[in-house]
Design a protein around this motif. Structure first.
Motif, PDB file in Angstrom:
ATOM      1  N   GLY A   1     -76.368 -34.633 -35.897  1.00 14.91           N
ATOM      2  CA  GLY A   1     -75.786 -33.566 -35.095  1.00 14.91           C
ATOM      3  C   GLY A   1     -76.845 -32.605 -34.588  1.00 14.91           C
ATOM      4  O   GLY A   1     -78.050 -32.824 -34.779  1.00 14.91           O
TER       5      GLY A   1
ATOM      6  N   ASP B   1     -69.285 -28.529 -37.381  1.00 16.97           N
ATOM      7  CA  ASP B   1     -70.245 -28.219 -36.313  1.00 16.97           C
ATOM      8  C   ASP B   1     -71.372 -29.255 -36.249  1.00 16.97           C
ATOM      9  O   ASP B   1     -71.868 -29.577 -35.164  1.00 16.97           O
ATOM     10  CB  ASP B   1     -70.844 -26.829 -36.528  1.00 16.97           C
TER      11      ASP B   1
ATOM     12  N   THR C   1     -69.365 -33.340 -35.497  1.00 17.40           N
ATOM     13  CA  THR C   1     -68.331 -33.664 -34.505  1.00 17.40           C
ATOM     14  C   THR C   1     -68.853 -34.520 -33.362  1.00 17.40           C
ATOM     15  O   THR C   1     -68.057 -35.138 -32.647  1.00 17.40           O
ATOM     16  CB  THR C   1     -67.721 -32.387 -33.926  1.00 17.40           C
ATOM     17  N   GLU C   2     -70.144 -34.564 -33.150  1.00 16.18           N
ATOM     18  CA  GLU C   2     -70.674 -35.359 -32.034  1.00 16.18           C
ATOM     19  C   GLU C   2     -70.891 -36.823 -32.409  1.00 16.18           C
ATOM     20  O   GLU C   2     -71.286 -37.630 -31.562  1.00 16.18           O
ATOM     21  CB  GLU C   2     -71.996 -34.753 -31.546  1.00 16.18           C
TER      22      GLU C   2
ATOM     23  N   LEU D   1     -70.195 -40.473 -32.777  1.00 11.64           N
ATOM     24  CA  LEU D   1     -69.255 -41.367 -32.110  1.00 11.64           C
ATOM     25  C   LEU D   1     -69.008 -42.573 -33.003  1.00 11.64           C
ATOM     26  O   LEU D   1     -69.724 -43.563 -32.964  1.00 11.64           O
ATOM     27  CB  LEU D   1     -69.829 -41.796 -30.751  1.00 11.64           C
TER      28      LEU D   1
END
Length: 401
Positions: free
Chosen positions: A161, A185, A188-189, A191
């Motif tokens: 992240g 935070d 969340t990115e 995939l």
């Protein structure tokens, strides 16, 4: 391994100080990685349990870290890539001069089985270990590298992240004030088909003492055993002791093996592979129940351009193993070394059951495995076991109690 700052004497043994973060910082970084990996569904890589912190790599390397109280801690482990105990000769005992409070019940069995690459303990404001030559890799840096500085931990977290989120996550961990938002935070990115498990992250953070009101687990002081087995020969020294005795060993008297079709097949194959096309070919081989190796003689078997790579070696392995099985005897055993010299019309054969022949090259670092040799000796009557067979006993490598 970070550079040693200085050396000290302790209990008659020279120890070295090691430049590592304070135990509290080391623990916080370890627990932060553990909680993050739990969110990613990889809880075994970095972990926290009731006995401390752990790391486990896919290749079998591992490390453990435990806190005892505000001033004592211990870090130990084993890297399959780097280990002071396997690289250093003479044999190195990582526990000689170590303090009484270490978890001896855990460490002593590991030391006996050569499963310790490093043991480093913190007491009186410093990290110490048994002294060994400067620059000798022991695996600690490989296993604990992401924890040695705040930056290295942030870099490890930033793989998953934004760097800013990694910095904030670690800062909150230091304050023992982590929340689910810190993990969200950061992660969340990512995939993936499976979203990060923030609940698992918070459970891991709680076990590590990174949440408000939580506390890190601590172990009780250990007790030094009154007696323990200490290695006096390294693995390499033990190997060379056996190999030297094999080179000095005479061949015991035993009947010649029977004439077999397997020998005719091997000889015909070698004649057909003559490098000069005149039937002259040589074979030098070692074989036991599970391993096989060959060395080039004066006229090694020729490869052919139209065959698959290593096809000749695979066929040679099959032929030698078949001959060895055919010539085996439950009383006399099986030969270990084989030398075959063929001509267009004949063959000379030398078999070695009990000794390392002069024609088998010795590089000083590789040779028959002791466990394989023990299996071979166990398959013979005692009268046909050479004197060096007693050196195969693992106890030979340890100091008498």
């Amino acid at each position: 391994m970070p550079a040693d700052r200085r050396s000290i004497w302790h209990s008659g043994r020279m120890l070295s100080n090691v430049d590592l973060p304070a135990p509290g910082l080391l623990w916080t970084r370890w627990a932060t990685l553990s909680a993050t990996y739990a969110a990613l569904g990889r809880p075994g890589t970095w972990s926290i349990d009731e006995l401390g912190a752990g790391r486990q790599d896919d290749d079998g390397s591992w490390a453990r870290f435990a806190l005892l109280d505000g001033r004592r801690a211990v870090l130990w482990g084993h890297s399959l890539q780097e280990s002071a105990t396997t690289r250093l000769e003479p044999a190195l005992d990582l526990l000689t001069g170590a303090p009484d409070w270490l978890p001896w019940d855990t460490l002593s069995p590991l030391a006996e089985r050569d499963r310790l690459g490093f043991v480093i303990w913190h007491e009186s404001g410093r990290w110490s270990r048994v002294r060994y030559p400067a620059g000798l890799p022991d695996g600690m840096t490989e296993m604990a590298g992401p924890l040695l500085t705040a930056e290295s931990t942030i870099v490890a977290l930033s793989r998953y992240g934004p760097r800013q989120a990694a910095e904030q996550l670690l800062a909150a961990a230091v304050r023992a004030d982590l929340t689910g938002a810190h993990f969200t935070d950061l992660l969340t990115e990512i995939l993936t088909d499976t979203p990060p498990d923030i609940g698992a992250a918070l459970d891991g953070a709680r076990r590590g003492g990174l949440l408000p009101g939580s506390a890190a687990p601590r172990i009780r002081p250990g007790r030094r055993p009154p007696m323990r087995r200490v290695r006096q020969l390294s693995q390499g020294e033990h190997d060379r002791l056996v190999w030297a005795a094999m080179r000095d060993s005479p061949e015991l008297s035993r009947p010649a093996p029977p004439t077999t079709a397997e020998l005719d097949t091997l000889v015909g194959w070698l004649q057909d592979r003559s490098p000069d096309g005149d039937g002259r070919c040589s074979l030098l081989a070692y074989a036991d129940a599970t391993s096989f190796s060959a060395q080039p003689g004066d006229r090694p078997p020729a490869d052919r351009l139209d065959e698959e790579r290593y096809a000749a070696f695979r066929r040679l392995t099959e032929l030698v193993r078949a001959l060895r099985r055919a010539e085996s005897d439950p009383r006399y055993g099986r030969w270990l070394f084989l030398r075959v010299e063929t001509s267009a019309t004949g063959v000379n054969i030398e078999r070695r059951y009990d000794s390392w022949p002069v024609w088998w090259h010795d590089d000083g670092v590789s040779g028959p495995w002791r466990t394989n040799l023990q299996e071979e000796m166990d398959g013979r009557l005692p009268a046909y076991r050479p004197a060096w067979a007693t050196l195969l006993d693992p106890e030979v490598a340890f100091r008498p109690l």
